[in-house]
Design an enzyme around this catalytic site. Sequence first.
Site, PDB file in Angstrom:
ATOM      1  N   HIS A 201      -8.539   7.424   3.715  1.00 59.54           N
ATOM      2  CA  HIS A 201      -8.191   8.693   3.069  1.00 59.54           C
ATOM      3  C   HIS A 201      -9.456   9.460   2.685  1.00 59.54           C
ATOM      4  O   HIS A 201     -10.536   8.885   2.569  1.00 59.54           O
ATOM      5  CB  HIS A 201      -7.345   8.450   1.816  1.00 59.54           C
TER       6      HIS A 201
ATOM      7  N   CYS B 165       0.821  -1.210   0.000  1.00 56.22           N
ATOM      8  CA  CYS B 165       0.000   0.000   0.000  1.00 56.22           C
ATOM      9  C   CYS B 165       0.858   1.264   0.000  1.00 56.22           C
ATOM     10  O   CYS B 165       1.605   1.508   0.954  1.00 56.22           O
ATOM     11  CB  CYS B 165      -0.926  -0.002   1.223  1.00 56.22           C
TER      12      CYS B 165
ATOM     13  N   GLU C 112     -34.686   7.341  -9.912  1.00 57.30           N
ATOM     14  CA  GLU C 112     -33.840   8.315  -9.236  1.00 57.30           C
ATOM     15  C   GLU C 112     -32.986   9.088 -10.252  1.00 57.30           C
ATOM     16  O   GLU C 112     -32.825  10.306 -10.149  1.00 57.30           O
ATOM     17  CB  GLU C 112     -32.921   7.618  -8.227  1.00 57.30           C
TER      18      GLU C 112
END
Lengths: 365, 365
Positions: A199, A77, A339
Amino acid sequence: MRSSSQYSRCSEIPTETLAPLPTMSSSSSSSRDSPELRRDHIFNRWVIISPARSRRPSDLKSHSPTSKPNPDSTNSCPFCAGHEAECAPEIFRVPAGSSAAEWKVRVIENLYPALRRDLEPQNPSFDGMSVRGFGFHDVVIETPSHDVRLPDLSDLEIKEVVLALKERVKQLKRAGSIKYVQVFKNYGAIAGASMSHSHSQMIGLPIVPPMVSTRLDSMKEYFDRTGKCGLCDIQSKEILIDESSHFFSIVPFAASFPFEIWIVPKDHSSHFHEIDDERAAEFGCLLKLMLFKVALQLNDPPFNFMIHTAPFELPFSFSHSTHWFLQIVPHLNNFGGFEMGTGCYINAVFPEAAAEILREVNVPK
Amino acid sequence: MRSSSQYSRCSEIPTETLAPLPTMSSSSSSSRDSPELRRDHIFNRWVIISPARSRRPSDLKSHSPTSKPNPDSTNSCPFCAGHEAECAPEIFRVPAGSSAAEWKVRVIENLYPALRRDLEPQNPSFDGMSVRGFGFHDVVIETPSHDVRLPDLSDLEIKEVVLALKERVKQLKRAGSIKYVQVFKNYGAIAGASMSHSHSQMIGLPIVPPMVSTRLDSMKEYFDRTGKCGLCDIQSKEILIDESSHFFSIVPFAASFPFEIWIVPKDHSSHFHEIDDERAAEFGCLLKLMLFKVALQLNDPPFNFMIHTAPFELPFSFSHSTHWFLQIVPHLNNFGGFEMGTGCYINAVFPEAAAEILREVNVPK
């Protein structure tokens, strides 16, 4: 906004009793077996509140909880401490000058930005069809640790995240040519996240999105009609979840999404980036509490949050009616053509019922 | 709208050459490695066209193709022929009076309607916060056969579906108290479908959704400024996919979604429900072709389509600028907080590139 909330970690609990929800419908919110159309005066949209027949609101859970521990490991990561060189350029870190083992928050460029900071800004004319894709797309890495979620942060750590968001928005204001900044968080792949390390993001735009203009106009219309800001004017305790000295959290009266939450400053304030240190700490604390409640009640669902603030250049005539807030939307169902075609959502949970459930979620200390 | 389309099943192929796309950006559509912000004059929204770095537009495929054969079987599906009694009440069938083995299309009530037809309609006041949830929510079963998709229907069968949609909209107009009808289709669970048997839906609303008002206002603004309807005025062959005598299909210039498609009548017409038999056949034929192309090119993705028409009561001053069309949106990615917060979408495929790819999809006859 005052209430007899059951749980409030950040403040004392006031005990005033407030009026019930206003409604012009005779099939009022008290009869929750019949659908109701509600108008949101902030976003200028309608929602169909249509209670699910087959189950109670408290049974609604995410069927796709965000997997933990996070699927990609620390070794691979780029957001983890020690991997700083694998990221796009750093903008700043907190504390400034701290080393790999010491930083708490890093603000970096997005490696795959939607807009490019190196293009020449262009002013869109009213009848123009397109402009060059100038803008900023940044990432706020909220913690150096891979397996820590935002609500797992300490009160002090989440305050640092809020202040980092504020600082980066202020920098984009100073950069010029940016008219609006959208701060947002995508949690879980279904909610649009491509990285599992905790994040947030922000995109600085060279235009004011029409949805933002619509919100400003709608709030101004409310102010011109009532003499009050539509968010300062929220009175009902039925939709309150929690509050602290300077913030309250509600399920909005015309929530488009089941268990949608707004965190609203009690002080009338147009711009998120004008938050002070004390309020940043309190805001972070209430955000943390809401995210914990969402995770506990709804089975760790994917979610988004968005900070709805004002454009940098806000005409004075809008300053009395414009009020920033943060919106949390858990992803509990899919959206379809209705929608997408109308902009009206169908919400199966009455906001008062959702607020009652969220009020009572017991978050372990 | 004329073009030298490669493929047109429903009509002859005109050969006129048209102007390239207008753009005010110097980083024009011809340089497709740089992002561009485009304004949609129909919906009044902006989109960020931001080409994906890592792959070509033609590589974009659905990762969650809609499973076939359909998962629930004929034995348990209430939409299948022979199971009519398990459904909510029937409104009409085609042909009228046909038996279980003979019907082609059935229009029924939705068993779990978002709005209820048995409530007393209420007129919303401007400053009202809610109204009773009166309205209609109907289902159009497009075929008696469980494993047949909409584009698998014959030209004659899909014409019957289009005419059934038209007929039901006209009935809702006559019912009174309904201001707008949203016709839509959800295909695949991710696109909001809960039944796999081929069907469309419509919801008749006692209000005009603000997104519809915004579209009408935006098209009127275009008309007042240019003297032309924004859809009649589409000139570019770069975004054309196919056309027939009375319809054309495009990837709109400011498409919010990769491979979004609009089917537009060439005749200036405000209301879908005024379509005649000849045009209904042609429209069905072009819809079928587009759905085939989407399925072939994009790996049978979940999708929605929506018919964008005018409210029943349309002021005369809007009739020159309002033009109905159908929008198809394949589901190829998830949406996050940026889209939800701003109403601006990030589209990784330039519309001209998507149109070129869709033009060239070879649909077996």
